[in-house]
Structures are given as structure tokens and as C-alpha cells.
Design a protein around this motif. Sequence first.
Motif, PDB file in Angstrom:
ATOM      1  N   ILE A  16       1.307  -1.157  -0.153  1.00 16.77           N
ATOM      2  CA  ILE A  16       0.551   0.294  -0.154  1.00 16.77           C
ATOM      3  C   ILE A  16       0.976   1.311  -0.125  1.00 16.77           C
ATOM      4  CG2 ILE A  16       0.084   0.056   2.524  1.00 16.77           C
ATOM      5  CD1 ILE A  16      -3.231   0.512   1.714  1.00 16.77           C
ATOM      6  N   GLU A  17       2.206   0.976   0.752  1.00 18.35           N
ATOM      7  CA  GLU A  17       3.020   2.422   0.177  1.00 18.35           C
ATOM      8  C   GLU A  17       3.391   2.754  -0.931  1.00 18.35           C
ATOM      9  OE1 GLU A  17       3.550   4.984   3.123  1.00 18.35           O
ATOM     10  OE2 GLU A  17       1.867   3.868   4.139  1.00 18.35           O
ATOM     11  N   VAL A  18       3.858   2.032  -1.809  1.00 16.05           N
ATOM     12  CA  VAL A  18       3.656   1.975  -2.879  1.00 16.05           C
ATOM     13  C   VAL A  18       3.189   2.495  -4.092  1.00 16.05           C
ATOM     14  CG1 VAL A  18       4.927   0.546  -5.856  1.00 16.05           C
ATOM     15  CG2 VAL A  18       6.010  -0.325  -2.652  1.00 16.05           C
ATOM     16  N   PHE A  19       1.588   1.685  -3.407  1.00 17.70           N
ATOM     17  CA  PHE A  19       0.914   2.142  -4.028  1.00 17.70           C
ATOM     18  C   PHE A  19       0.323   4.143  -3.948  1.00 17.70           C
ATOM     19  CE2 PHE A  19      -4.149   3.193  -4.004  1.00 17.70           C
ATOM     20  CZ  PHE A  19      -4.308   3.151  -4.911  1.00 17.70           C
ATOM     21  N   ARG A  20       0.191   4.087  -3.119  1.00 18.64           N
ATOM     22  CA  ARG A  20       0.488   5.184  -1.936  1.00 18.64           C
ATOM     23  C   ARG A  20       1.729   6.931  -2.824  1.00 18.64           C
ATOM     24  NH1 ARG A  20      -1.112   7.481   3.502  1.00 18.64           N
ATOM     25  NH2 ARG A  20      -0.328   6.223   3.885  1.00 18.64           N
ATOM     26  N   ARG A  21       2.094   5.784  -2.658  1.00 15.68           N
ATOM     27  CA  ARG A  21       3.188   7.677  -3.669  1.00 15.68           C
ATOM     28  C   ARG A  21       3.598   7.060  -4.796  1.00 15.68           C
ATOM     29  NH1 ARG A  21       6.679   4.688  -0.288  1.00 15.68           N
ATOM     30  NH2 ARG A  21       8.056   3.146  -1.965  1.00 15.68           N
ATOM     31  N   ASP A  22       3.311   6.368  -5.979  1.00 18.42           N
ATOM     32  CA  ASP A  22       3.851   5.747  -6.975  1.00 18.42           C
ATOM     33  C   ASP A  22       2.145   6.029  -7.663  1.00 18.42           C
ATOM     34  OD1 ASP A  22       6.074   5.498  -6.714  1.00 18.42           O
ATOM     35  OD2 ASP A  22       6.488   3.380  -7.115  1.00 18.42           O
ATOM     36  N   VAL A  23       1.370   5.411  -7.511  1.00 21.26           N
ATOM     37  CA  VAL A  23      -0.143   5.768  -8.065  1.00 21.26           C
ATOM     38  C   VAL A  23      -1.733   7.076  -7.377  1.00 21.26           C
ATOM     39  CG1 VAL A  23      -1.943   4.380  -8.219  1.00 21.26           C
ATOM     40  CG2 VAL A  23      -0.290   2.865  -8.315  1.00 21.26           C
ATOM     41  N   TYR A  24      -1.034   7.322  -6.156  1.00 24.41           N
ATOM     42  CA  TYR A  24      -2.322   7.388  -6.038  1.00 24.41           C
ATOM     43  C   TYR A  24      -2.129   8.860  -5.874  1.00 24.41           C
ATOM     44  CZ  TYR A  24      -6.814   8.287  -3.301  1.00 24.41           C
ATOM     45  OH  TYR A  24      -7.493   8.619  -1.883  1.00 24.41           O
ATOM     46  N   GLU A  25      -1.353   9.102  -4.923  1.00 28.23           N
ATOM     47  CA  GLU A  25      -0.739  10.534  -4.565  1.00 28.23           C
ATOM     48  C   GLU A  25      -1.004  11.413  -6.053  1.00 28.23           C
ATOM     49  OE1 GLU A  25       1.973  11.295  -1.755  1.00 28.23           O
ATOM     50  OE2 GLU A  25       0.599  10.211  -0.472  1.00 28.23           O
ATOM     51  N   PRO A  26       0.051  10.549  -6.798  1.00 29.79           N
ATOM     52  CA  PRO A  26       0.057  11.975  -8.348  1.00 29.79           C
ATOM     53  C   PRO A  26      -0.969  11.340  -9.431  1.00 29.79           C
ATOM     54  CG  PRO A  26       2.073   9.519  -7.871  1.00 29.79           C
ATOM     55  CD  PRO A  26       0.956   9.492  -7.199  1.00 29.79           C
ATOM     56  N   THR A  27      -1.950  10.428  -9.060  1.00 33.45           N
ATOM     57  CA  THR A  27      -3.195  10.924  -9.271  1.00 33.45           C
ATOM     58  C   THR A  27      -3.518  12.071  -9.063  1.00 33.45           C
ATOM     59  OG1 THR A  27      -3.531   8.368  -9.759  1.00 33.45           O
ATOM     60  CG2 THR A  27      -5.721   9.655 -10.033  1.00 33.45           C
ATOM     61  N   LEU A  28      -4.132  11.906  -7.569  1.00 31.46           N
ATOM     62  CA  LEU A  28      -4.729  13.188  -6.761  1.00 31.46           C
ATOM     63  C   LEU A  28      -4.108  14.531  -7.341  1.00 31.46           C
ATOM     64  CD1 LEU A  28      -5.858  12.428  -3.518  1.00 31.46           C
ATOM     65  CD2 LEU A  28      -6.785  12.160  -4.659  1.00 31.46           C
ATOM     66  N   GLU A  29      -3.063  14.491  -7.300  1.00 34.03           N
ATOM     67  CA  GLU A  29      -2.087  15.995  -7.594  1.00 34.03           C
ATOM     68  C   GLU A  29      -2.446  16.235  -9.160  1.00 34.03           C
ATOM     69  OE1 GLU A  29       0.111  18.143  -6.480  1.00 34.03           O
ATOM     70  OE2 GLU A  29       0.104  16.871  -4.185  1.00 34.03           O
ATOM     71  N   GLU A  30      -2.636  14.961 -10.372  1.00 32.75           N
ATOM     72  CA  GLU A  30      -3.565  15.657 -11.753  1.00 32.75           C
ATOM     73  C   GLU A  30      -4.483  15.713 -11.517  1.00 32.75           C
ATOM     74  OE1 GLU A  30      -2.710  16.142 -15.681  1.00 32.75           O
ATOM     75  OE2 GLU A  30      -1.377  15.260 -13.801  1.00 32.75           O
ATOM     76  N   VAL A  31      -5.701  15.376 -10.464  1.00 30.77           N
ATOM     77  CA  VAL A  31      -6.667  15.166 -10.470  1.00 30.77           C
ATOM     78  C   VAL A  31      -6.991  17.027 -10.302  1.00 30.77           C
ATOM     79  CG1 VAL A  31      -8.917  15.089  -9.638  1.00 30.77           C
ATOM     80  CG2 VAL A  31      -7.703  13.139 -11.136  1.00 30.77           C
ATOM     81  N   TYR A  32      -6.404  17.243  -9.245  1.00 36.30           N
ATOM     82  CA  TYR A  32      -6.858  18.554  -8.772  1.00 36.30           C
ATOM     83  C   TYR A  32      -5.339  19.935  -8.825  1.00 36.30           C
ATOM     84  CZ  TYR A  32      -9.971  16.295  -5.509  1.00 36.30           C
ATOM     85  OH  TYR A  32     -10.921  15.385  -4.771  1.00 36.30           O
ATOM     86  N   LYS A  33      -4.859  19.594  -9.449  1.00 39.15           N
ATOM     87  CA  LYS A  33      -3.981  20.609 -10.177  1.00 39.15           C
ATOM     88  C   LYS A  33      -4.120  22.283 -10.766  1.00 39.15           C
ATOM     89  CE  LYS A  33      -2.875  18.782 -14.715  1.00 39.15           C
ATOM     90  NZ  LYS A  33      -1.575  19.009 -15.668  1.00 39.15           N
ATOM     91  N   ASP A  34      -5.325  21.851 -11.394  1.00 37.65           N
ATOM     92  CA  ASP A  34      -5.671  23.394 -11.651  1.00 37.65           C
ATOM     93  C   ASP A  34      -6.891  23.580 -11.538  1.00 37.65           C
ATOM     94  OD1 ASP A  34      -4.994  22.936 -14.190  1.00 37.65           O
ATOM     95  OD2 ASP A  34      -5.817  21.404 -14.959  1.00 37.65           O
ATOM     96  N   ASP A  35      -7.248  23.489  -9.767  1.00 43.88           N
ATOM     97  CA  ASP A  35      -7.872  23.779  -8.700  1.00 43.88           C
ATOM     98  C   ASP A  35      -7.899  24.648  -8.072  1.00 43.88           C
ATOM     99  OD1 ASP A  35      -9.939  22.229  -9.619  1.00 43.88           O
ATOM    100  OD2 ASP A  35     -10.029  20.166  -8.142  1.00 43.88           O
ATOM    101  N   ALA A  36      -8.064  25.674  -8.053  1.00 45.27           N
ATOM    102  CA  ALA A  36      -7.550  26.817  -6.856  1.00 45.27           C
ATOM    103  C   ALA A  36      -8.348  27.543  -5.973  1.00 45.27           C
ATOM    104  CB  ALA A  36      -7.094  28.238  -8.315  1.00 45.27           C
ATOM    105  N   PHE A  37      -7.147  27.500  -4.681  1.00 43.45           N
ATOM    106  CA  PHE A  37      -8.721  27.492  -4.039  1.00 43.45           C
ATOM    107  C   PHE A  37      -8.676  28.682  -3.099  1.00 43.45           C
ATOM    108  CE2 PHE A  37      -7.677  22.841  -3.997  1.00 43.45           C
ATOM    109  CZ  PHE A  37      -8.577  22.006  -3.343  1.00 43.45           C
TER     110      PHE A  37
END
Length: 57
Positions: A36-57
Motif C-alpha cells: 500500500i505504501e508503494v501504491f500511495r507514492r506511485d499511483v494514488y498521490e500522483p493521480t490526486l495531484e493530476e486531478v486537482y492541479k488546476d483547482d485554485a483554492f
Amino acid sequence: MILYSERQLKTEYDLWVHEQLRIQKRTGVKFEIPDIEVFRRDVYEPTLEEVYKDDAF
């Protein structure tokens, strides 16, 4: 930084593993399923970054 719960991470990991095993069974292609830690670093967090990169808060 994108915040998420451990429960959310675990749910996504379980779904991801399930899909990997389903594909293996159907195609015969073997995947190396990381912990799960490899999944977190290599799949999950990069995917979240990609999805939310254009959202300005």
C-alpha cells in the motif's frame, strides 16, 4: 498538499488490487502488486495531484 483519509486510501488500494487480479485472471498477464505504501507514492498521490492541479483554492 491534498489531504485524504487512510480509509479512503485503503478503499482505493483494495479496488485497485481487485482490478489487477481481475485482469490477471482474464488475460493471464501477471502484475506485480505492490504494498500500500508503494501504491500511495506511485499511483494514488500522483493521480490526486493530476486531478486537482488546476483547482485554485
